[in-house]
Design a protein around this motif. Structure first.
Motif, PDB file in Angstrom:
ATOM      1  N   PHE A  41      92.112 -44.726 -34.381  1.00 51.18           N
ATOM      2  CA  PHE A  41      91.878 -44.336 -33.001  1.00 51.18           C
ATOM      3  C   PHE A  41      90.539 -43.626 -32.939  1.00 51.18           C
ATOM      4  CE2 PHE A  41      96.633 -44.151 -32.960  1.00 51.18           C
ATOM      5  CZ  PHE A  41      96.828 -45.179 -32.056  1.00 51.18           C
ATOM      6  N   VAL A  42      89.791 -43.882 -31.874  1.00 50.70           N
ATOM      7  CA  VAL A  42      88.502 -43.233 -31.664  1.00 50.70           C
ATOM      8  C   VAL A  42      88.487 -42.650 -30.260  1.00 50.70           C
ATOM      9  CG1 VAL A  42      86.006 -43.543 -31.548  1.00 50.70           C
ATOM     10  CG2 VAL A  42      87.339 -44.914 -33.161  1.00 50.70           C
ATOM     11  N   LYS A  43      88.229 -41.360 -30.180  1.00 52.81           N
ATOM     12  CA  LYS A  43      88.093 -40.703 -28.880  1.00 52.81           C
ATOM     13  C   LYS A  43      86.617 -40.363 -28.694  1.00 52.81           C
ATOM     14  CE  LYS A  43      91.075 -37.508 -27.695  1.00 52.81           C
ATOM     15  NZ  LYS A  43      91.737 -36.185 -27.597  1.00 52.81           N
ATOM     16  N   ILE A  44      86.077 -40.762 -27.559  1.00 47.23           N
ATOM     17  CA  ILE A  44      84.691 -40.447 -27.226  1.00 47.23           C
ATOM     18  C   ILE A  44      84.729 -39.574 -25.979  1.00 47.23           C
ATOM     19  CG2 ILE A  44      82.394 -41.360 -26.732  1.00 47.23           C
ATOM     20  CD1 ILE A  44      83.484 -44.060 -27.934  1.00 47.23           C
ATOM     21  N   ILE A  87      92.789 -47.903 -24.873  1.00 48.27           N
ATOM     22  CA  ILE A  87      94.209 -47.608 -24.631  1.00 48.27           C
ATOM     23  C   ILE A  87      94.417 -46.453 -23.664  1.00 48.27           C
ATOM     24  CG2 ILE A  87      95.022 -48.637 -26.774  1.00 48.27           C
ATOM     25  CD1 ILE A  87      95.275 -45.794 -27.916  1.00 48.27           C
ATOM     26  N   ASP A  88      93.350 -45.682 -23.386  1.00 49.06           N
ATOM     27  CA  ASP A  88      93.461 -44.593 -22.422  1.00 49.06           C
ATOM     28  C   ASP A  88      92.049 -44.162 -22.050  1.00 49.06           C
ATOM     29  OD1 ASP A  88      94.664 -42.751 -20.761  1.00 49.06           O
ATOM     30  OD2 ASP A  88      95.388 -41.443 -22.365  1.00 49.06           O
ATOM     31  N   SER A  89      91.896 -43.693 -20.822  1.00 44.87           N
ATOM     32  CA  SER A  89      90.577 -43.199 -20.405  1.00 44.87           C
ATOM     33  C   SER A  89      90.701 -42.415 -19.116  1.00 44.87           C
ATOM     34  CB  SER A  89      89.589 -44.351 -20.209  1.00 44.87           C
ATOM     35  OG  SER A  89      89.971 -45.155 -19.116  1.00 44.87           O
ATOM     36  N   ASN A  90      89.683 -41.601 -18.879  1.00 44.89           N
ATOM     37  CA  ASN A  90      89.473 -40.996 -17.572  1.00 44.89           C
ATOM     38  C   ASN A  90      87.976 -41.099 -17.305  1.00 44.89           C
ATOM     39  OD1 ASN A  90      88.218 -38.784 -18.869  1.00 44.89           O
ATOM     40  ND2 ASN A  90      90.124 -37.615 -18.921  1.00 44.89           N
ATOM     41  N   THR A  91      87.455 -40.380 -16.357  1.00 41.86           N
ATOM     42  CA  THR A  91      86.039 -40.546 -16.012  1.00 41.86           C
ATOM     43  C   THR A  91      85.089 -40.037 -17.098  1.00 41.86           C
ATOM     44  OG1 THR A  91      86.102 -38.454 -14.807  1.00 41.86           O
ATOM     45  CG2 THR A  91      86.415 -40.477 -13.515  1.00 41.86           C
ATOM     46  N   HIS A  92      85.581 -39.216 -18.035  1.00 37.55           N
ATOM     47  CA  HIS A  92      84.692 -38.629 -19.040  1.00 37.55           C
ATOM     48  C   HIS A  92      85.102 -38.874 -20.485  1.00 37.55           C
ATOM     49  CE1 HIS A  92      82.590 -36.637 -15.830  1.00 37.55           C
ATOM     50  NE2 HIS A  92      83.731 -36.115 -15.391  1.00 37.55           N
ATOM     51  N   THR A  93      86.245 -39.536 -20.704  1.00 42.30           N
ATOM     52  CA  THR A  93      86.740 -39.722 -22.069  1.00 42.30           C
ATOM     53  C   THR A  93      87.332 -41.123 -22.211  1.00 42.30           C
ATOM     54  OG1 THR A  93      87.299 -37.375 -22.175  1.00 42.30           O
ATOM     55  CG2 THR A  93      88.278 -38.776 -23.862  1.00 42.30           C
ATOM     56  N   LEU A 114      89.549 -43.576 -25.103  1.00 40.06           N
ATOM     57  CA  LEU A 114      90.313 -43.623 -26.340  1.00 40.06           C
ATOM     58  C   LEU A 114      90.460 -45.088 -26.731  1.00 40.06           C
ATOM     59  CD1 LEU A 114      91.963 -42.198 -28.532  1.00 40.06           C
ATOM     60  CD2 LEU A 114      93.943 -42.328 -27.000  1.00 40.06           C
ATOM     61  N   LEU A 115      89.913 -45.432 -27.892  1.00 38.47           N
ATOM     62  CA  LEU A 115      89.917 -46.802 -28.381  1.00 38.47           C
ATOM     63  C   LEU A 115      90.899 -46.958 -29.531  1.00 38.47           C
ATOM     64  CD1 LEU A 115      86.054 -47.370 -28.684  1.00 38.47           C
ATOM     65  CD2 LEU A 115      87.492 -47.524 -26.646  1.00 38.47           C
ATOM     66  N   GLU A 116      91.486 -48.145 -29.618  1.00 38.10           N
ATOM     67  CA  GLU A 116      92.334 -48.499 -30.753  1.00 38.10           C
ATOM     68  C   GLU A 116      91.638 -49.617 -31.509  1.00 38.10           C
ATOM     69  OE1 GLU A 116      96.888 -49.182 -30.776  1.00 38.10           O
ATOM     70  OE2 GLU A 116      95.961 -51.158 -30.527  1.00 38.10           O
ATOM     71  N   CYS A 117      91.525 -49.431 -32.827  1.00 35.89           N
ATOM     72  CA  CYS A 117      90.859 -50.414 -33.675  1.00 35.89           C
ATOM     73  C   CYS A 117      91.799 -50.787 -34.807  1.00 35.89           C
ATOM     74  CB  CYS A 117      89.591 -49.829 -34.288  1.00 35.89           C
ATOM     75  SG  CYS A 117      88.632 -48.838 -33.145  1.00 35.89           S
ATOM     76  N   VAL A 118      92.117 -52.055 -34.925  1.00 35.47           N
ATOM     77  CA  VAL A 118      92.924 -52.544 -36.041  1.00 35.47           C
ATOM     78  C   VAL A 118      92.033 -53.543 -36.768  1.00 35.47           C
ATOM     79  CG1 VAL A 118      95.060 -53.675 -36.750  1.00 35.47           C
ATOM     80  CG2 VAL A 118      95.038 -52.211 -34.721  1.00 35.47           C
ATOM     81  N   GLN A 119      91.334 -53.031 -37.757  1.00 34.52           N
ATOM     82  CA  GLN A 119      90.329 -53.807 -38.476  1.00 34.52           C
ATOM     83  C   GLN A 119      90.446 -53.517 -39.964  1.00 34.52           C
ATOM     84  OE1 GLN A 119      88.309 -55.927 -36.933  1.00 34.52           O
ATOM     85  NE2 GLN A 119      88.659 -55.306 -34.827  1.00 34.52           N
TER      86      GLN A 119
END
Length: 163
Positions: free
Chosen positions: A90-93, A116-122, A124-129
Motif C-alpha cells: 500500500f502507498v499513501k501519498i 483504493i481510497d482518496s480525498n482531495t489531498h490524499t 491510497l494505492l494498492e500494488c500487487v507486483q
C-alpha cells in the motif's frame, strides 16, 4: 557471496509455530527480509514464504535446521525453481495538489495500480507486483512526491510454476 534466497515452508498450524520459526532465525542471528504466513486448503497446515540474504553455507545450515524442527512438514528451496511471486504493498501519498492527483492517476493507469481510497489531498494505492517492480514504484513515487509518501509492504508469497 551473499544472495537473496527464498524458502517456502509447510508447517503445522498451531499456536506458537510462527514465533518458533522466526525465533530460530533470530537465535542464530540470521536476518529475514520478509516472512509471510497463511493457512492452506488444509486448515491444520500453514504455508510460510521466507526471504533472506545469505551465503551458500549459511543457507544450507538454515534449511537443515528448519527440516529438524518438529512443526515443519516440508521445506521447499525456491533458489533454483521457477516461481510466481507477488508482494502486496500500500502507498499513501499525502498533501497532494490537483496537479499531483492528475500525475498519480497517470501512474495508476501506466502501471496497472489500484486507487483504493482518496480525498482531495490524499491518495491510497494498492500494488500487487513483484518485489522489484514495487521497489521501482517506490523510487518513482519518492522522486516525484518526496517525503509525502508512506509505504506499507507485506512480504512476498510464492508458488512453483506449473510445468
Amino acid at each position: 557471496m551473499q544472495n537473496k534466497r527464498w524458502i517456502s515452508l509447510f508447517v503445522e498450524n498451531e499456536v506458537g509455530v510462527l514465533a518458533r520459526i522466526s525465533g530460530l532465525f533470530s537465535g542464530k542471528s540470521y536476518n529475514l527480509n520478509s516472512l509471510t504466513a497463511g493457512t492452506t486448503e488444509d486448515a491444520t497446515i500453514s504455508r510460510m514464504t521466507i526471504s533472506l540474504t545469505s551465503d551458500d553455507q549459511t543457507f544450507e545450515q538454515i534449511k537443515k535446521q528448519l527440516n529438524r524442527s518438529i512443526e515443519v512438514i516440508k521445506v521447499i528451496d525456491f533458489s533454483e525453481t521457477d516461481i510466481h511471486m507477488k508482494e502486496l504493498m500500500f502507498v499513501k501519498i499525502c498533501n497532494c495538489t490537483g496537479e499531483d492527483m492528475m500525475e498519480i492517476n497517470c501512474i495508476i493507469d501506466a502501471l496497472n495500480l489500484e486507487l483504493i481510497d482518496s480525498n482531495t489531498h490524499t491518495a491510497l494505492l494498492e500494488c500487487v507486483q513483484t518485489e522489484n517492480k514495487n521497489n521501482d514504484l517506490i523510487d518513482l513515487l519518492v522522486k516525484n512526491f518526496g517525503g509525502r509518501v508512506e509505504i506499507i509492504r507485506g512480504g512476498s508469497v510464492a508458488i512453483e510454476v506449473i510445468k
